[in-house]
Design an enzyme around this catalytic site. Structure first.
Site, PDB file in Angstrom:
ATOM      1  N   CYS A 286      49.315  60.666   0.158  1.00 24.03           N
ATOM      2  CA  CYS A 286      48.710  61.871   0.727  1.00 24.03           C
ATOM      3  C   CYS A 286      47.937  62.666  -0.324  1.00 24.03           C
ATOM      4  O   CYS A 286      46.883  63.239  -0.031  1.00 24.03           O
ATOM      5  CB  CYS A 286      49.784  62.731   1.384  1.00 24.03           C
ATOM      6  SG  CYS A 286      50.621  61.915   2.773  1.00 24.03           S
TER       7      CYS A 286
ATOM      8  N   GLU B  15      50.551  64.920   6.461  1.00 30.50           N
ATOM      9  CA  GLU B  15      49.233  65.152   5.883  1.00 30.50           C
ATOM     10  C   GLU B  15      48.206  64.156   6.425  1.00 30.50           C
ATOM     11  O   GLU B  15      47.067  64.532   6.725  1.00 30.50           O
ATOM     12  CB  GLU B  15      49.301  65.042   4.350  1.00 30.50           C
ATOM     13  CG  GLU B  15      50.236  66.052   3.709  1.00 30.50           C
ATOM     14  CD  GLU B  15      51.656  65.529   3.538  1.00 30.50           C
ATOM     15  OE1 GLU B  15      52.373  66.049   2.674  1.00 30.50           O
ATOM     16  OE2 GLU B  15      52.046  64.591   4.287  1.00 30.50           O
TER      17      GLU B  15
END
Length: 394
Positions: A318, A288
């Protein structure tokens, strides 16, 4: 506006009944020898009795008297409803009608029983069940709010993805249930909770009452779902397959098979990324985070319609980055119970950030299969213990 359905809480949202619920609980406790003050009960309103009684009295008392207390509260509430006139909030009936006029599906979702709902309809003179498409009560879910069961059941009865729905509610328990279900909540100040509390529990936005929300409905719908695409299961699966392809590319590059894509609200992918922890020697080079880096310069700084799609549930880092970036929806495949970032972060309250709608278990089996394939070939890797743990927990 890309929503397909609206879910309505009843008590404190459509009808002014919260005070009656407090008094019914007080009388129920009193009948069984417990003296509980109204202000202690007020903070629990919005929960179903399965959560309210143990929260107030503890688990031992709930085991002893919980069922009897819940039965007594229902009896007291129905009796009180027959003695007084419940007032619908101004704009309540008009809101339901406007939702239907716009072609949106509608549902009622209440932690109360069907008998309670019937009593509310008789007292208020508002035939709520005839005004909506589906009704979900405590009888339709294993656990009441703040558990997500009622909200999930409403989405199921509407045959809609949670990301295609928004809910109107007045309590932090509505907000918590929606956050866990992946549904955006319009918080209302017509109950016992303030703006900060509702936002802190996960409400996407807050209005004074249902009348004010009706006056600003176009704005509210855009806030709840800012992108033009309807986020159906097919839509999410299409993006997840792209993330799976990216995860496969990461595995070919010698990384653990975790992939992510970042898309705009119309479904157009603007960035991809896979784990690069081995290549970079950095523990924060998650798929991510790499995707966010790859999106630099490709999206306006004020965009609020972004979808982050990852083959594995994002970690705290994330998920926090997604909130900081005002991501609208997080979609993930396989759950990561040991590191569940989506369940460990607190919703942001600053206007720059945004609490994403979070939807999991999208093509989870295909994500898991990649991890199994990776582990079969990399059993001696330093990342193998994490992968073994992940697979054992899922």
């Amino acid at each position: 506006m890309a929503l397909d359905g609206i879910i309505f809480d009843i008590d404190g949202t459509l009808i002014d009944t919260n005070g009656c619920h407090v008094e019914a609980w007080r009388k129920a406790f009193e009948r069984h020898g417990y003296k509980v003050l109204p202000d202690r009960i007020e903070v629990e309103i919005g929960k179903g009795g399965d959560h309210l009684v143990p929260s107030i009295l503890g688990r031992e008392a709930d085991r002893k008297d919980g069922d009897a207390l819940r039965k007594a509260q229902g009896e007291e509430f129905v009796r009180l409803a027959g003695e007084i006139h419940f007032k619908p909030y101004p704009g309540a009936a008009e809101m339901i009608e406007e939702v239907r006029r716009r072609g949106l599906k509608s549902a009622l979702a209440t932690s109360g029983s069907k008998k309670n709902l019937e009593a509310i309809e008789r007292s208020s003179g508002l035939a709520l069940t005839d005004m909506v498409d589906v009704v979900v009560t405590a009888d339709d879910a294993a656990s009441s709010k703040p558990a997500p069961d009622l909200v999930v059941a409403a989405c199921g009865k509407l045959n809609l993805s949670p990301a295609g729905c928004a809910m109107l509610g007045d309590t932090i328990y509505d907000a918590t249930a929606c956050r866990q279900a992946g549904v955006a909540l319009f918080g209302l100040l017509s109950g016992y909770n303030g703006k900060e509390a509702l936002l802190g529990a996960g409400a996407r936005t807050v209005y004074k009452d249902i009348g004010e929300l009706l006056d600003h409905l176009d704005e509210a719908l855009a806030i709840a779902s800012p992108g033009p695409a309807h986020i159906t299961n097919d839509f999410m699966e299409r993006l997840m397959r792209e993330a799976l392809v990216t995860a496969g590319a990461g595995m070919e590059a010698g990384e653990a098979p975790i992939g992510a894509v970042l898309a705009r609200g119309d479904g157009r992918i603007i960035a991809r990324g896979y784990n690069r922890m081995r290549a970079t020697g950095s523990k924060v080079a998650h798929a991510e985070m790499v995707t966010f880096e790859n999106a630099a310069g490709k999206v306006p700084i004020d965009a609020r319609d972004l979808l982050l799609v990852s083959t594995l549930e994002p970690c705290v880092m994330c998920t926090g980055a997604a909130m900081q970036g005002a991501v609208d929806v997080i979609v993930y495949g396989l759950r990561a119970p040991a590191d569940s970032g989506t369940g460990r972060v607190r919703p942001p309250q600053s206007p720059e950030n945004q609490m994403p709608r979070i939807i999991g278990d999208i093509l989870a089996g295909e994500s898991r299969a990649l991890f199994e394939e990776w582990l079969a070939a990399n059993g001696g890797s330093d990342q193998a213990p994490y992968i073994r743990q992940l697979l054992s927990l899922t």
